[in-house]
Design a protein around this motif. Sequence first.
Motif, short mmCIF file in Angstrom:
data_model
loop_
_atom_site.label_atom_id
_atom_site.label_comp_id
_atom_site.label_asym_id
_atom_site.label_seq_id
_atom_site.Cartn_x
_atom_site.Cartn_y
_atom_site.Cartn_z
N GLY A 1 10.22 1.81 -8.44
CA GLY A 1 9.52 0.59 -8.82
C GLY A 1 8.23 0.42 -8.05
O GLY A 1 7.60 1.39 -7.62
N ASP A 2 7.84 -0.85 -7.83
CA ASP A 2 6.54 -1.16 -7.24
C ASP A 2 6.54 -1.14 -5.71
O ASP A 2 5.47 -1.11 -5.10
N GLY B 1 13.73 1.83 0.19
CA GLY B 1 13.50 3.26 0.02
C GLY B 1 14.60 4.10 0.65
O GLY B 1 15.73 3.65 0.84
N ILE B 2 14.25 5.33 1.02
CA ILE B 2 15.21 6.30 1.54
C ILE B 2 14.91 6.61 3.00
O ILE B 2 13.77 6.89 3.36
N SER B 3 15.94 6.55 3.82
CA SER B 3 15.82 6.96 5.22
C SER B 3 16.10 8.47 5.28
O SER B 3 17.24 8.90 5.09
N ILE B 4 15.05 9.24 5.49
CA ILE B 4 15.19 10.70 5.53
C ILE B 4 15.16 11.10 7.00
O ILE B 4 14.10 11.31 7.59
N VAL B 5 16.33 11.19 7.60
CA VAL B 5 16.46 11.47 9.03
C VAL B 5 17.69 12.33 9.27
O VAL B 5 18.54 12.49 8.40
N VAL C 1 2.73 -2.61 2.23
CA VAL C 1 1.34 -2.19 2.06
C VAL C 1 1.26 -1.30 0.82
O VAL C 1 2.00 -0.33 0.69
N GLY C 2 0.38 -1.68 -0.10
CA GLY C 2 0.28 -0.97 -1.36
C GLY C 2 1.31 -1.40 -2.38
O GLY C 2 1.41 -0.81 -3.46
N GLY C 3 2.09 -2.43 -2.04
CA GLY C 3 3.14 -2.91 -2.93
C GLY C 3 2.60 -3.83 -4.01
O GLY C 3 1.39 -3.96 -4.20
#
Length: 666
Positions: free
Chosen positions: A266-267, A273-277, A542-544
């Motif tokens: 989406g926007d 989002g996804i925590s990529i850790v 930011v950028g949303g």
Amino acid sequence: MKVARRSRDTEPRPTVRRAALAVGAAVALVTGLAGVGASAAPATLDTAAPGKQSATLPYLNPRLSTERRVDDLLSRMTMAEKIGQMTQAERANATPADVTELGLGSILSGGGSVPEDNTPEGWADMVDAFQDGALASRLGIPVLYGVDAVHGHANLYGATVFPHNIGLGATRDAKLVEEVNHITAKETRATGPQWNFAPCLCVVRDDRWGRTYESFGETPGLVSRLSVAVRGLQGRRGQLDHRDRVLATPKHFAGDGLTTYGTPTGDYTVDQGISIVSRQEFARLALAPYWPAIQRYGAGSVMPSFSSVDWTEDGVGNPTKMTAHRELLTGVLKGRMGFDGLVISDWEAIHQLPGTWNEQVRAAVNAGIDMAMEPAQFRQFITALTEEVEAGRVSTARIDDAVTRILTAKFELGLFEEPYTDRRNLDEVGSAKHRKVARQAVAESQVLLKNRGHVLPLSKKAPLYVAGSNADNIGNQAGGWTLTWQGGSTNVIPGSTILEAVDDASRRNVTFSETASTPVPSGATGIVVVGETPYAEGFGDVGGPQWAYDPGDNGVPRPVKDMKLSAADQQAVDTVCTQAAECVVIVISGRPLEIAPALLSKIDGLVAGWLPGSEGDGVADVLFGKKRFTGKLPVTWPRTVEQEPINVGDADYDPLYPYGFGLSTR
């Protein structure tokens, strides 16, 4: 110029406290128990003393242990009643009759969802009406009422509105954070709700996130230390039934502060989002604050995040939504951490899971969700879960475990003995005593970033010139989650703006020009208050998305969120700092903002004011030296937005101001 102060008309109207129990409902309860299990025995009710039944029904006997009362009540419940307890609806979509019919376990107010009479008494009346519905059900199980009181009970007009968590993180003052949350609990429970969806224990690692201000800071050590907020809300173990305590909800479990930019659907650009850790980094950054919140302070509920987790070391690349993450909810939270409270899903979070509606419900409940926050589709949730149980895809044992956790919270809150609002603290809502603590929190949260020529504290001799978009705007000063979900520039609450506070503190001639269009008087000291306008969650990314939510905006989209000063703010700073003898800039924002080097060079004093809430006087206290600047940055202040994510310990760490920075004054 003398600035008119806003009214603090928060006195509740006189009221007659309701009886502790609805006797008629209690009598109906007993007669309705006939045939509901061999162990059910008639109860003797003392109708002359409501709430003091000498009950042979164990679950009505306050002298028995919570465990025995829960076991007894659970044994008397039908599957429909159990599933009803696992369901939470929004007040705008449900009625007391729905609570009676479905046996709903909980009602909530979302951000901005308030009674028509948005006063302390109006809230108490609303909550008690839903309690009427609960007590009229067959078993008379009280309802839990939940709210997002994330910086005070700020949905309520007239409540004490504290600084958001990022400001509290700047104080580094655990005792103060506990006191702030105790006051929040007192004002919340005095008006009815017994459950607060707070504190946020996210460790924010990317300030482009629209929820940055809900975090205490970027290091797990700081957030863990301030998880004492849980004790502020709940009190010590065994105090939940006190009239100044509420059930706390550490959130969002876990990793919502670690999401990778650009991974949401989406926007939104960061939120959800996804925590990529790696698992090790996840444990260090995301899970760490939950250990003290649960094991030291005994948090009674936990809310999973909207985020997903992708364990990078296994190479699968298959992110799992936290609402369906059985390994983390059941294996870690309820297993390794020993959490024995209830897990409540976030707003319609179940709908984000893959599959059909029934598959979504099944996945969430089997993963460890005990209560579903279904603001509108609560009936559909009940239907789906009932079908899943009947089909054997959700076990009876899982249902019983969930309901046991819910009932335990209700017994520990004392709702079976005192289901209605205890209104004895109504007159303390927004009281001078509470506002004094908020003012202290504001003063301690201010971070002095630059003090050229020791411009601060301000001299008491020079005239003052005040400018900037946030100098006289209490809506901007309070931020999101204030009266409405997103907050608003036009939202007016009782309190003092920074302009009003400066005018009161200085006791001399003050010239105000929001846009700095009026010439600066010769020899004047300039104070320019700039920064962000309110937002919440993904709308602050930011950028949303850019949208018009605040009715007062008249359909005009809100300013874009880019972590930069607006053109108007930059012009005001440039004008005042060029013309004034010396100038101080205060940034009111939910996170650090980019300040161009050319502009920074013109500024003598720079203050990170965060989102101070209702008490602008706390800002004036440090500006004029009534109190010292003691705040320290809870997050790194970048040179440019392009440096995000930037955090202390990074190999290429080169911020404008590092984590923990903060000048002091005498």
